[in-house]
Design a protein around this motif. Structure first.
Motif, mmCIF file in Angstrom:
data_model
loop_
_atom_site.group_PDB
_atom_site.id
_atom_site.type_symbol
_atom_site.label_atom_id
_atom_site.label_comp_id
_atom_site.label_asym_id
_atom_site.label_seq_id
_atom_site.Cartn_x
_atom_site.Cartn_y
_atom_site.Cartn_z
ATOM 1 N N LEU A 176 32.975 23.727 25.978
ATOM 2 C CA LEU A 176 34.384 23.792 25.607
ATOM 3 C C LEU A 176 34.491 23.220 24.206
ATOM 4 O O LEU A 176 33.940 22.147 23.925
ATOM 5 N N THR A 220 39.510 30.603 34.299
ATOM 6 C CA THR A 220 39.073 29.418 33.561
ATOM 7 C C THR A 220 39.876 28.190 33.982
ATOM 8 O O THR A 220 39.322 27.100 34.174
ATOM 9 N N LEU A 241 38.071 24.942 35.595
ATOM 10 C CA LEU A 241 38.003 23.677 34.864
ATOM 11 C C LEU A 241 38.813 22.558 35.516
ATOM 12 O O LEU A 241 38.480 21.382 35.359
ATOM 13 N N LEU A 300 44.972 25.879 25.689
ATOM 14 C CA LEU A 300 43.591 26.310 25.893
ATOM 15 C C LEU A 300 43.537 27.822 25.700
ATOM 16 O O LEU A 300 44.199 28.568 26.423
ATOM 17 N N HIS A 304 33.331 30.601 23.621
ATOM 18 C CA HIS A 304 33.714 29.525 24.535
ATOM 19 C C HIS A 304 35.223 29.301 24.502
ATOM 20 O O HIS A 304 35.890 29.620 23.515
ATOM 21 N N PRO A 305 35.792 28.715 25.555
ATOM 22 C CA PRO A 305 37.203 28.318 25.515
ATOM 23 C C PRO A 305 37.457 27.332 24.381
ATOM 24 O O PRO A 305 36.611 26.501 24.062
#
Length: 299
Positions: A112, A173, A177, A284, A141-142
């Motif tokens: 991340l 996601t 997460l 995000l 990636h995030p």
């Protein structure tokens, strides 16, 4: 989606920062997440040129300016993380900030990225300007853009839903997460600024039905589905989302990003970039997988 142990959170966080006080919020959030996920943390500092007398001297001598900066930065990080059990790695690179972040992130298979501020650019420019916009498009990636102080784990999470593959990946996601957290899946029926103050009942019902069908196509475990609440808004997207964030006390908004060509971004812009600038909470950004760029999937 199955048991959370089958979909663990990222093994590493990459924080881009300039180690100044204006980057305290991203640093605190990166620390909180790394401890929560038991993940490794890499702190990336990108230098676009010498900025201290020691660095200028090293530069004039033909040396690497990062060598002059690194010892003090490592000492500061050691003090910051003392007693946490977490020992962050420091990486100092020269050159363009965005390129350096992309290059560093590319070395990790599961990560991340957390945005901080560059040494010379204003905070607004690095967090809300061209760097974040380009990262959102090119980063596999995030990407977490931090605004608020880290007062603990994220509590209430909102996923913006346009019934696309990008929204599906954003929801996946968020579930992966942040296991156990309540998630609001919000679709905004886009209307003009003169939209009626109350959403018509038939429109509300239609959004509810389309959202249910959207969730049926997501491989959710029963426990995961149980913590997702469907919500609807109408009017201007940015205003509707912002209003919902404020009224519901949302700590994190998760946005699916549709990858666009540079030409497309010039002419039509990006709702994700507009939202990133307006939302009062952390954001995000999750890019849609290549080949899954459908603009809507309301079946």
């Amino acid at each position: 989606m199955n048991d959370p142990t089958d979909n663990p959170p990222p093994r590493r966080l990459l924080l881009a920062t300039d180690m100044t006080a204006r980057c305290d919020r991203p640093l605190d959030r990166a620390k909180q997440l790394a401890l929560e996920w038991r993940a490794d943390l890499t702190v990336l500092v990108v230098q676009e040129g010498p900025s201290t007398p020691e660095e200028v001297s090293a530069w004039l001598d033909g040396g690497n300016t990062g060598h002059a900066f690194a010892p003090a930065a490592r000492a500061e990080l050691a003090e910051e993380f003392a007693g946490t059990g977490l020992v962050p790695a420091l990486q100092v690179l020269d050159g363009d900030v965005t390129d350096a972040i992309l290059d560093a992130a590319a070395t990790f298979t599961d990560a991340l990225v957390v945005i901080g501020a560059s040494t010379h650019a204003p905070v607004q420019e690095i967090i809300l300007g061209s760097t974040a916009a380009r990262l959102a498009q090119e980063l596999a990636h995030p990407l977490l853009v931090v605004r608020q102080r880290a007062r603990g784990s994220y509590g209430r999470i909102l996923v913006a839903n346009d019934f696309s593959a990008a929204s599906r990946r954003a929801l996946d996601t968020a579930i992966r997460l942040f296991p156990g957290r309540p998630v609001t899946l919000l679709h905004v029926l886009e209307e003009g600024a003169d939209a009626a103050p109350v959403m018509p009942a038939d429109a509300m019902r239609e959004v509810q039905e389309k959202s249910e069908r959207f969730l049926e196509r997501c491989p959710l475990a029963l426990a995961e589905r149980a913590r997702i609440r469907i919500a609807a808004g109408h009017g201007l997207v940015t205003e509707a989302l912002t209003r919902h964030v404020v009224e519901e006390g949302i700590g994190l908004v998760v946005l699916g990003v549709h990858r666009q060509s540079a030409v497309a971004r010039v002419f039509i812009g990006s709702k994700s970039e507009d939202l990133m600038q307006q939302l009062p909470c952390d954001v995000l950004l999750v890019r849609a997988l290549d080949g899954r760029e459908d603009g809507g999937d309301d079946g």
